[in-house]
Write an enzyme that holds these catalytic residues in place. Structure first.
Site, PDB file in Angstrom:
ATOM      1  N   ASP A   7     -57.198 147.282  99.911  1.00 40.53           N
ATOM      2  CA  ASP A   7     -57.709 148.310 100.802  1.00 40.53           C
ATOM      3  C   ASP A   7     -57.681 147.777 102.227  1.00 40.53           C
ATOM      4  OD1 ASP A   7     -59.805 146.513 100.464  1.00 40.53           O
ATOM      5  OD2 ASP A   7     -61.356 148.048 100.426  1.00 40.53           O
ATOM      6  N   TYR A  43     -58.473 146.423 106.087  1.00 38.20           N
ATOM      7  CA  TYR A  43     -59.494 145.578 106.691  1.00 38.20           C
ATOM      8  C   TYR A  43     -60.679 146.466 107.091  1.00 38.20           C
ATOM      9  CZ  TYR A  43     -55.751 142.082 107.271  1.00 38.20           C
ATOM     10  OH  TYR A  43     -54.735 141.183 107.066  1.00 38.20           O
ATOM     11  N   PHE A  60     -52.186 144.211 105.543  1.00 33.03           N
ATOM     12  CA  PHE A  60     -52.197 142.850 106.082  1.00 33.03           C
ATOM     13  C   PHE A  60     -52.038 142.780 107.599  1.00 33.03           C
ATOM     14  CE2 PHE A  60     -50.789 142.095 101.646  1.00 33.03           C
ATOM     15  CZ  PHE A  60     -51.823 141.268 101.236  1.00 33.03           C
ATOM     16  N   HIS A  83     -52.691 136.025  95.510  1.00 32.85           N
ATOM     17  CA  HIS A  83     -53.000 136.652  96.793  1.00 32.85           C
ATOM     18  C   HIS A  83     -53.050 135.581  97.889  1.00 32.85           C
ATOM     19  CE1 HIS A  83     -55.251 138.960  99.823  1.00 32.85           C
ATOM     20  NE2 HIS A  83     -54.841 140.034  99.184  1.00 32.85           N
TER      21      HIS A  83
END
Length: 268
Positions: free
Chosen positions: A110, A112, A123, A232
């Site tokens: 989801d 930031y 990202f 991740h």
């Protein structure tokens, strides 16, 4: 409780955003506005391939009952809460990366959730915003993989403009509340987008970082595509195999091997 009338208004308002974005971008580029279902040609579309577009995809999803409920909820959240990304950047990943241009997909979770960070690309943050820790690690791997210079900002729009779909599986979040919009319907929407890309008869690289993204691999059944999996890039997991996974060079090697122009991953 939101009335049926208000739900219809919310639905029409958000469903119109993407079309407004496309028309505005065409205006800036000196092009005449096109109808909602007209094609984006796609710079990297394979010759002879049936051209699809995100407008057509949005139109299809608007016919689904979940989408009406999702849009009503999201518009209510924007009206009553602080929600990221800003409303006008909600569908930026689709605006910046036309369907027929998609060569690679990077899946996030989801957006930031702190002030000024999210702008619709997973990202990525706008220039002038501190680079988040996960992106710091992405840049480190990019440097180790391809020798790219580590930039002084975190805006990844250049990747999107080259056909890298920077897709979060959930497109909105309340301020300072990670995963607050999980399971409201975004997953169904983004799953549909992934399946639409999976159906394309051209090579696409799907870059799946972390367990939530890797669960999407079950939908990727087309042998034309390459699936890259790694932990991740979060500081909590990057040392478990993200570092050294070489996703950027692997993506370009696969694209070259299939006659597709590689991606210039260097962020200036």
């Amino acid at each position: 409780m939101v009335s049926a009338r208000r739900q219809q208004i919310y639905h029409r308002r958000i469903c119109s955003y993407y079309t407004i974005y496309c028309t505005y971008m065409q205006y800036l580029q000196g092009k005449k506005p096109r109808a909602i279902l007209q094609q984006f040609p796609g710079k990297y579309a394979k010759k002879g391939e049936k051209k699809m577009n995100w407008e057509e995809f949005f139109e299809q999803e608007q016919q689904q009952s979940y989408f009406h409920d999702l849009m009503a909820f999201v518009e209510g959240e924007y009206a009553e809460k602080t929600v990221y990304p800003p409303r006008e950047q909600l569908f930026s990943c689709f605006r910046e990366c036309p369907f027929a241009s998609v060569r690679a997909v990077i899946l996030g979770q989801d957006p930031y959730h702190n002030v000024g960070q999210a702008h619709g690309l997973c990202f990525s943050v706008k220039k002038g915003v501190d680079i988040p820790p996960s992106l710091v690690n992405i840049y480190k791997e990019l440097h180790d993989d391809l020798g790219c210079t580590i930039p002084n900002h975190g805006c990844l729009t250049k990747w999107a403009e080259q056909g890298v779909l920077m897709l979060n599986t959930v497109l909105t979040v309340r301020a300072h509340q990670a995963n607050s919009h999980k399971d409201i319907g975004w997953e169904e929407f983004t799953d549909a987008a992934i399946m639409a890309l999976n159906s394309q008869d051209r090579p696409i690289v799907f870059i799946l970082w972390g367990a939530p993204a890797q669960r999407k691999a079950r939908m990727l059944t087309n042998p034309k595509h390459l699936i890259l999996k790694a932990p991740h890039p979060s500081p909590l997991s990057a040392y478990r195999g993200f570092f050294g996974s070489k996703p950027f060079s692997q993506t370009n090697d696969y694209l070259r091997a299939h006659g597709v122009e590689p991606i210039d991953w260097q962020i200036e």
